[in-house]
Scaffold this motif. Structure first.
Motif, PDB file in Angstrom:
ATOM      1  N   UNK A  46       4.545   2.866   4.423  1.00 13.60           N
ATOM      2  CA  UNK A  46       3.636   1.979   5.078  1.00 13.60           C
ATOM      3  C   UNK A  46       4.637   0.837   5.733  1.00 13.60           C
ATOM      4  N   UNK A  47       4.135   0.571   6.862  1.00 12.93           N
ATOM      5  CA  UNK A  47       4.926  -0.599   7.654  1.00 12.93           C
ATOM      6  C   UNK A  47       4.169  -1.924   7.762  1.00 12.93           C
ATOM      7  N   UNK A  48       4.770  -2.844   8.057  1.00 14.03           N
ATOM      8  CA  UNK A  48       4.153  -4.057   8.083  1.00 14.03           C
ATOM      9  C   UNK A  48       2.791  -3.909   9.081  1.00 14.03           C
ATOM     10  N   UNK A  49       1.744  -4.649   8.750  1.00 11.67           N
ATOM     11  CA  UNK A  49       0.475  -4.452   9.666  1.00 11.67           C
ATOM     12  C   UNK A  49       0.333  -5.848  10.578  1.00 11.67           C
ATOM     13  N   UNK A  50       0.186  -5.460  11.809  1.00 16.51           N
ATOM     14  CA  UNK A  50       0.064  -6.677  12.608  1.00 16.51           C
ATOM     15  C   UNK A  50      -1.209  -7.104  13.284  1.00 16.51           C
ATOM     16  N   UNK A  51      -2.187  -6.397  13.241  1.00 14.74           N
ATOM     17  CA  UNK A  51      -3.416  -6.077  13.528  1.00 14.74           C
ATOM     18  C   UNK A  51      -4.243  -7.599  13.429  1.00 14.74           C
ATOM     19  N   UNK A  52      -4.117  -7.928  12.066  1.00 14.05           N
ATOM     20  CA  UNK A  52      -4.998  -9.195  11.907  1.00 14.05           C
ATOM     21  C   UNK A  52      -4.428 -10.327  12.810  1.00 14.05           C
ATOM     22  N   UNK A  53      -3.047 -10.319  12.769  1.00 17.98           N
ATOM     23  CA  UNK A  53      -2.382 -11.687  13.803  1.00 17.98           C
ATOM     24  C   UNK A  53      -2.946 -11.342  15.117  1.00 17.98           C
ATOM     25  N   UNK A  54      -2.833 -10.314  15.697  1.00 18.99           N
ATOM     26  CA  UNK A  54      -3.523 -10.088  16.954  1.00 18.99           C
ATOM     27  C   UNK A  54      -5.133 -10.333  17.012  1.00 18.99           C
ATOM     28  N   UNK A  55      -5.730  -9.980  16.112  1.00 18.78           N
ATOM     29  CA  UNK A  55      -7.268 -10.499  15.994  1.00 18.78           C
ATOM     30  C   UNK A  55      -7.463 -12.102  15.953  1.00 18.78           C
ATOM     31  N   UNK A  56      -6.469 -12.627  15.114  1.00 20.57           N
ATOM     32  CA  UNK A  56      -6.603 -14.191  15.043  1.00 20.57           C
ATOM     33  C   UNK A  56      -6.101 -14.854  16.379  1.00 20.57           C
ATOM     34  N   UNK A  57      -4.909 -14.203  17.202  1.00 19.35           N
ATOM     35  CA  UNK A  57      -4.598 -15.138  18.156  1.00 19.35           C
ATOM     36  C   UNK A  57      -5.337 -14.818  19.525  1.00 19.35           C
ATOM     37  N   UNK A  58      -6.060 -13.499  19.541  1.00 20.61           N
ATOM     38  CA  UNK A  58      -7.053 -13.247  20.659  1.00 20.61           C
ATOM     39  C   UNK A  58      -8.239 -13.696  20.361  1.00 20.61           C
ATOM     40  N   UNK A  59      -8.903 -13.780  19.239  1.00 24.16           N
ATOM     41  CA  UNK A  59     -10.007 -14.548  18.869  1.00 24.16           C
ATOM     42  C   UNK A  59     -10.012 -16.088  19.405  1.00 24.16           C
ATOM     43  N   UNK A  60      -8.854 -16.658  19.001  1.00 24.45           N
ATOM     44  CA  UNK A  60      -8.711 -18.075  19.070  1.00 24.45           C
ATOM     45  C   UNK A  60      -8.711 -18.425  20.524  1.00 24.45           C
ATOM     46  N   UNK A  61      -7.979 -17.600  21.484  1.00 22.80           N
ATOM     47  CA  UNK A  61      -7.872 -17.776  23.000  1.00 22.80           C
ATOM     48  C   UNK A  61      -9.300 -17.590  23.484  1.00 22.80           C
ATOM     49  N   UNK A  62      -9.857 -16.599  23.007  1.00 23.49           N
ATOM     50  CA  UNK A  62     -11.349 -16.243  23.460  1.00 23.49           C
ATOM     51  C   UNK A  62     -12.214 -17.358  23.058  1.00 23.49           C
TER      52      UNK A  62
END
Length: 148
Positions: A46-62
């Protein structure tokens, strides 16, 4: 004068922030997810997951784009932008859930568990995409003048 200043800020927001976030969501994020998922499959770890960070950042800007009336003008000027950003956001959420499922499955070194979580991830992506298609078929995202 107030209208001119708000138009300038809306222009700067669209070309300085929103356009880059949309392009990032459209091009870079699927490639990053694919590389992360293939890395987990190839190494077996397993590697570190970055998906939730992208969801938060993109959702915040939208969300900021939707909350500020001056920034919201881009959805009126470009009526295809709101459905595109909504679908990209949902697609990003689907991919981040898939990445989390695979990371949880690859956290333990077990070949059967890896196979099962890979199958669960594929089924989850397909089921969520079908659900998204069905939802948007029933409730299409159509932007009308004065609605946003």
């Amino acid at each position: 004068m107030k209208n001119a200043i708000s138009n300038i800020f809306a222009f700067l927001w669209f070309f300085g922030v929103l356009l880059w976030v949309i392009l990032f969501m459209l091009i870079a994020i699927p490639m990053i997810f694919f590389i992360n998922i293939m890395g987990m499959i190839n190494t077996g770890f397993a590697t570190s997951t970055i998906g939730l960070a992208f969801v938060f950042l993109s959702g915040f800007i939208l969300a900021i784009t939707g909350w500020v009336p001056a920034f919201r003008k881009c959805y009126i000027k470009l009526p295809w932008l709101y459905p595109l950003s909504s679908m990209l956001m949902i697609h990003l959420i689907i991919l981040s859930i898939a990445e989390e499922i695979l990371a949880k499955g690859y956290a333990v070194i077990s070949a059967p568990r890896h196979t099962v979580t890979l199958i669960i991830m594929i089924v989850q992506i397909i089921a969520c995409r079908i659900a998204m298609c069905f939802y948007f078929y029933k409730k299409p995202l159509i932007v009308k003048k004065g609605e946003i």
